[in-house]
Design an enzyme around this catalytic site. Sequence first.
Site, PDB file in Angstrom:
ATOM      1  N   LYS A  73       0.762  -1.187  -0.049  1.00  0.00           N
ATOM      2  CA  LYS A  73      -0.015  -0.012  -0.008  1.00  0.00           C
ATOM      3  C   LYS A  73       1.094   1.228   0.236  1.00  0.00           C
ATOM      4  CE  LYS A  73      -3.989  -1.941   2.769  1.00  0.00           C
ATOM      5  NZ  LYS A  73      -4.480  -1.888   3.902  1.00  0.00           N
ATOM      6  N   TYR A 133      -5.058   5.643  -1.425  1.00  0.00           N
ATOM      7  CA  TYR A 133      -3.947   4.715  -1.239  1.00  0.00           C
ATOM      8  C   TYR A 133      -4.086   3.854  -2.649  1.00  0.00           C
ATOM      9  CZ  TYR A 133      -7.298   1.992   0.888  1.00  0.00           C
ATOM     10  OH  TYR A 133      -8.656   1.152   1.411  1.00  0.00           O
TER      11      TYR A 133
END
Length: 187
Positions: A73, A133
């Site tokens: 991420k 993200y």
Amino acid sequence: MVEVRKLGLDGVFEIRVAKFEDPRGFLSETWNAGKLADVGIAIDFVQDNQSLSRQRGVVRGLHYQAPPFAQDKLVRVLRGSIFDVAVDIRKGSPSFGDWVGLTLSDKEWNQILVPKGFAHGFVTLEPDTEVAYKVSAPYSQSHDRSIRFDDPDIGAEWPVTAADMILSAKDAAAPLLTEVETGFVYP
């Protein structure tokens, strides 16, 4: 320009990118695969996610996806600020259960890279905070997992009191790290 700073756990980095401003506004390359590959970060992102948290104290996490849908991420804040936490959940790792935290904000224009094998979560520090993200694997409901944000064995030091935190039912019922088989093993 890209600045990469290690945050104390293997593979967790703060990333800062240039922001070019003029009277019209600004432009920024928030992800450049070539420039980051030059500093040893090579990830193929496949999905972008965005969240809006209306209130201060919203907790999202600690989340991860089990293999084979494990996700790297890259997290950044579009508006507002968060305290972001990454926890090593790789069995056998010398830092298993250890955590790092970093404040991300639209003013600092910083990002955190959380690799596979780490649980991730954040708490909003101001109202109307938007977070974006990138992830390296698509969402898989059957591989979606959570760990208690306040697991005493992890001991994350959140800058918002528990009484002021707002959690989803899923996050409030999340198990402790010792109660889960994460699927990650340290090499």
